[in-house]
Enzyme design. Sequence first.
Site, mmCIF file in Angstrom:
data_model
loop_
_atom_site.group_PDB
_atom_site.id
_atom_site.type_symbol
_atom_site.label_atom_id
_atom_site.label_comp_id
_atom_site.label_asym_id
_atom_site.label_seq_id
_atom_site.Cartn_x
_atom_site.Cartn_y
_atom_site.Cartn_z
ATOM 1 N N ASP A 1 38.295 27.756 34.613
ATOM 2 C CA ASP A 1 38.106 28.085 36.023
ATOM 3 C C ASP A 1 36.671 28.158 36.527
ATOM 4 O OD1 ASP A 1 40.780 28.343 35.539
ATOM 5 O OD2 ASP A 1 41.037 30.117 36.753
ATOM 6 N N LYS A 2 35.856 29.063 36.009
ATOM 7 C CA LYS A 2 34.515 29.247 36.573
ATOM 8 C C LYS A 2 33.457 28.459 35.821
ATOM 9 C CE LYS A 2 36.693 31.944 39.190
ATOM 10 N NZ LYS A 2 37.958 31.687 38.509
ATOM 11 N N SER B 1 44.944 32.980 42.158
ATOM 12 C CA SER B 1 44.941 31.997 41.090
ATOM 13 C C SER B 1 45.528 30.703 41.623
ATOM 14 C CB SER B 1 45.794 32.509 39.923
ATOM 15 O OG SER B 1 46.112 31.463 39.045
ATOM 16 N N GLU C 1 41.297 37.731 41.353
ATOM 17 C CA GLU C 1 42.490 36.970 41.714
ATOM 18 C C GLU C 1 43.716 37.876 41.764
ATOM 19 O OE1 GLU C 1 42.814 33.782 38.928
ATOM 20 O OE2 GLU C 1 41.295 32.567 39.928
ATOM 21 N N ASP D 1 40.531 33.434 32.856
ATOM 22 C CA ASP D 1 41.081 34.172 33.988
ATOM 23 C C ASP D 1 42.468 34.732 33.702
ATOM 24 O OD1 ASP D 1 38.760 33.304 35.215
ATOM 25 O OD2 ASP D 1 39.751 32.938 37.127
#
Length: 557
Positions: free
Chosen positions: A120-121, A468, A442, A78
């Site tokens: 993150d994902k 974020s 984000e 990200d």
Amino acid sequence: MRSDMIKKGFDKAPHRSLLKATGLKDEDFDKPFIAICNSFIEIIPGHKHLNEFGKLVKEAVRAAGMVPFEFNTIGVDDGIAMGHIGMRYSLPSREIIADSVETVVNAHWFDGMICIPNCDKITPGMMMAALRINIPTVFVSGGPMAAGKTSKGDVVDLSSVFEGVGAYQSGKISEEELKDIEDHGCPSCGSCSGMFTANSMNCLCEVLGLALPGNGSILAIDPRREELIKQAAEKLKILIERDIKPRDIVTEEAIDDAFALDMAMGGSTNTVLHTLALAQEAGLDYDMNRIDAVSRRVPHLCKVSPASNWHMEDIDRAGGISAILKEMSRKEGVLHLDRITATGQTLRENIAHAEIKDKEVIHSLENPHSEEGGLRILKGNLAKDGAVIKSGATEVKRFEGPCVIFNSQDEALAGIMLGKVKKGDVVVIRYEGPRGGPGMPEMLAPTSAIAGMGLGADVALLTDGRFSGASRGISVGHISPEAAAGGTIALLEQGDIVCIDVEERLLEVRVSDEELDKRKKEWKRPEPKVKTGWLGRYAQMVTSANTGAVLKIPNFD
């Protein structure tokens, strides 16, 4: 065993022949087959060491008397994807990860799974898949990054680098100082060192019970993480023997506890989005009203970067997630202590011997940062289905001011840098939701620019996009319904007065219902930004942020 589907019986001779080509022997067909779901990818610092992790996991699985098979998922960094079209792919990558894990595991009939996520994902994508597949599973993440130190001795992290750009742009620091922050902000492998989205989700994975104690806080470079890997294989074998599956572990009560930890730590607002998606996969009826109820009863016990100068290594030193949970357990009604976890034991048993070792880092119930949680759900005529603010990352509890409206993140960042935003303004960035973005990008670059220019306490930012975990300030995201769905945020006009009241949990625009109805009749949905490829399909299928931005299956009736 589940894997008998591909290895037992005379008719499975072709299957066994193919498996022998991978190196299996006849005796292996009597052992459990274990999927090792890795996410090694060289461009993501949180994942560049996971190739070695995968080898250690396979060794541990073999030592436990099982047969490992490793495969990899995709991943998006990200931070690197921030501020350009790459960010539109971040949230959608969660769905690809979940679908790809489901595909590999169900096509090959594995008996159990060990997931190795970090950033993150990837973590929520694998968790969604685990709940969908529902075979015994243990998570062991790659671990957090250490915080950095500049040549002056200042503690820095990725958030410092993003904010450094705004500080340089406004003349507050020199180019040499920015370079110093850049060179030291990310000093090692691991997920970025603050309470950003990756670490938030890995901590939540621990309290949900899918990962073992220590998963959220032990650094990537700490030898104790290798011990965690060995334990993961041993615990997985127990889960298989006892037939304990993810849906036995991730219950409504477990999600309550996950959000309770989130509130106590002031985690990333993205946890709301991802955990609602997990509830969908688990078949649970869980909504933002229940999250708000958790927020009201859980005190905010620790502030981690970007809300303070503490980092995950400090949380670990102070006793880790178990110590926070142990302290929370002293307050009646906060945690559900008798539910099962991936250790094969209850949450109560997992945290029995934990203790706070530094009360400056982890506060006691008697000395919280606030009596309520570090995340709040806001509602009002501007967010009828809800919005989220990281209340623990701002001291401002009420803000009212005129809108400065931008219809994209790029437009907003340019406007902020050109001085179009002043003290007292409410920056609105719209058409950046799940459908409108598409991909709900984000807004770290705009929030960091505002903070870096010294306006963090004097300018609010509203968006139907995301933030974020490194964002701070008066930042309200996930506004639902989004602009592309005709939500009120699409009807705002320059200069409209918006009120954000964190204590009252209100998000209102000072415009009459009659005027909003008039604007709604005149509003026209913009043309989709993307009509082809994965993002085009995603925009057509994605649901609202208040339901986790999951993909809806078309009705074929």
